[in-house]
Write a protein that holds these residues in place. Structure first.
Motif, PDB file in Angstrom:
ATOM      1  N   GLY A  58       0.595  -1.248  -0.019  1.00  0.00           N
ATOM      2  CA  GLY A  58       0.004  -0.095   0.209  1.00  0.00           C
ATOM      3  C   GLY A  58       0.792   1.207  -0.009  1.00  0.00           C
ATOM      4  O   GLY A  58       0.325   2.222  -0.378  1.00  0.00           O
ATOM      5  N   GLN A  59       2.029   1.286   0.254  1.00  0.00           N
ATOM      6  CA  GLN A  59       2.886   2.418   0.082  1.00  0.00           C
ATOM      7  C   GLN A  59       3.383   2.811  -1.212  1.00  0.00           C
ATOM      8  O   GLN A  59       3.383   2.089  -1.918  1.00  0.00           O
ATOM      9  N   GLU A  60       3.782   3.767  -1.325  1.00  0.00           N
ATOM     10  CA  GLU A  60       4.492   4.403  -2.436  1.00  0.00           C
ATOM     11  C   GLU A  60       6.171   4.168  -2.249  1.00  0.00           C
ATOM     12  O   GLU A  60       6.680   4.410  -1.237  1.00  0.00           O
ATOM     13  N   VAL A  61       6.696   3.568  -3.464  1.00  0.00           N
ATOM     14  CA  VAL A  61       7.909   3.506  -3.231  1.00  0.00           C
ATOM     15  C   VAL A  61       8.723   4.105  -4.216  1.00  0.00           C
ATOM     16  O   VAL A  61       8.205   4.127  -5.709  1.00  0.00           O
ATOM     17  N   ASN A  62       9.777   4.795  -3.927  1.00  0.00           N
ATOM     18  CA  ASN A  62      10.682   5.511  -5.064  1.00  0.00           C
ATOM     19  C   ASN A  62      11.912   4.877  -4.799  1.00  0.00           C
ATOM     20  O   ASN A  62      12.842   4.814  -3.801  1.00  0.00           O
ATOM     21  N   ILE A  63      12.635   4.623  -6.274  1.00  0.00           N
ATOM     22  CA  ILE A  63      14.001   3.972  -6.224  1.00  0.00           C
ATOM     23  C   ILE A  63      14.704   4.979  -7.054  1.00  0.00           C
ATOM     24  O   ILE A  63      14.079   5.326  -8.240  1.00  0.00           O
ATOM     25  N   THR A  64      15.668   5.601  -6.461  1.00  0.00           N
ATOM     26  CA  THR A  64      16.470   6.483  -7.428  1.00  0.00           C
ATOM     27  C   THR A  64      17.767   5.923  -8.115  1.00  0.00           C
ATOM     28  O   THR A  64      18.423   5.030  -7.438  1.00  0.00           O
ATOM     29  N   CYS A  65      18.218   6.148  -9.205  1.00  0.00           N
ATOM     30  CA  CYS A  65      19.235   5.786  -9.932  1.00  0.00           C
ATOM     31  C   CYS A  65      20.132   7.177 -10.130  1.00  0.00           C
ATOM     32  O   CYS A  65      19.528   7.889 -10.669  1.00  0.00           O
ATOM     33  N   SER A  66      21.361   7.063  -9.964  1.00  0.00           N
ATOM     34  CA  SER A  66      22.428   7.960 -10.465  1.00  0.00           C
ATOM     35  C   SER A  66      22.922   7.590 -11.760  1.00  0.00           C
ATOM     36  O   SER A  66      23.634   6.640 -11.871  1.00  0.00           O
ATOM     37  N   HIS A  67      23.143   8.547 -12.624  1.00  0.00           N
ATOM     38  CA  HIS A  67      23.674   8.583 -13.970  1.00  0.00           C
ATOM     39  C   HIS A  67      24.442   9.629 -14.261  1.00  0.00           C
ATOM     40  O   HIS A  67      23.971  10.270 -15.184  1.00  0.00           O
ATOM     41  N   ASN A  68      25.615  10.094 -13.568  1.00  0.00           N
ATOM     42  CA  ASN A  68      26.222  11.325 -13.786  1.00  0.00           C
ATOM     43  C   ASN A  68      26.814  11.546 -15.134  1.00  0.00           C
ATOM     44  O   ASN A  68      26.906  12.632 -15.421  1.00  0.00           O
ATOM     45  N   ASN A  69      27.171  10.538 -15.711  1.00  0.00           N
ATOM     46  CA  ASN A  69      27.784  10.807 -17.068  1.00  0.00           C
ATOM     47  C   ASN A  69      26.912  10.422 -18.184  1.00  0.00           C
ATOM     48  O   ASN A  69      27.190  10.149 -19.365  1.00  0.00           O
TER      49      ASN A  69
END
Lengths: 119, 110
Positions: B15-26
């Motif tokens: 029931g929760q909202e899930v946020n997954i972050t991805c870093s792609h600096n280049n």
């Protein structure tokens, strides 16, 4: 989305035998197919790029004589693991790029994978 | 080729909202960002793709800031069946399929 059929889903073989895995695009033409290998709890690793009617392009460290790839038609690519050994045991996945592009965003369609176990 | 960095694992509840972050600096100008979901012993399944700003479809949203050096996959109201590994992939048409990061193992608890 489009369907990529991969067979067999699971194979167990004796060391020294060869195993062929098929990857078919069922409702679209795929001039390019990709073969990946995935070990437990690890990410996908691209093995080779298969282009219809030409030789496959292998990634560094992948033995082309060990992993034979044939892409004889626009809907079928095969990966043959020759003289398989226990260290070849892995999850093999194919993917295909639709030409022309079926949808604006989805570009790769994946098979369901083949779990190879070499005894 | 752009490389991605994601958290190795995340836990959440139904029931929760899930946020997954991805870093792609280049990330390069021609690169787009795609997220895949993978269940054990199955091939990856496409979730969503974007180039900039926000993209939403029936299963997820993708937020991309102006500098495009990161992206966030948002899964609304997750269920137990959302337990899977989520991969962030960046690339252009010429190299999109090449490098897969480690992915984020998402575990949803009841």
């Amino acid at each position: 989305g489009a369907v990529v059929s991969q067979h067999p889903s699971r194979v167990i073989c004796k060391s020294g035998t060869s195993v062929k895995i098929e990857c078919r695009s069922l409702d679209f033409q795929a001039t390019t197919m990709f073969w990946y290998r995935q070990f437990p709890k690890q990410s996908l690793m691209l093995m080779a790029t298969s282009n219809e009617g030409s030789k496959a392009t292998y990634e560094q460290g992948v033995e082309k004589d060990k992993f034979l790839i044939n892409h004889a038609s626009l809907t079928l690519s095969t990966l043959t693991v020759t003289s398989a050994h226990p260290e070849d045991s892995s999850f093999y996945i194919c993917s295909a790029r639709a030409i022309p592009r079926l949808e604006d965003d989805e570009k790769l369609f994946f098979g369901s994978g083949t779990q190879l176990s070499v005894l | 080729l752009a490389k991605t960095t994601q958290p190795i694992s995340m836990d959440s509840y139904e029931g929760q909202e899930v946020n997954i972050t991805c870093s792609h600096n280049n990330i390069a100008t021609n690169d787009y960002i795609t997220w895949y979901q993978q269940f054990p012993s199955q091939g990856p399944r496409f979730i969503i793709q974007g180039y900039k700003t926000k993209v939403t479809n029936e299963v997820a949203s993708l937020f991309i800031p102006a500098d495009r050096k990161s992206s966030t996959l948002s899964l609304p109201r997750v269920s137990l069946s959302d337990t899977a590994v989520y991969y962030c992939l960046v690339g252009s048409d010429s190299n999109y399929q090449l490098i897969w990061g480690a992915g984020t193992k998402l575990i949803i608890k009841p």
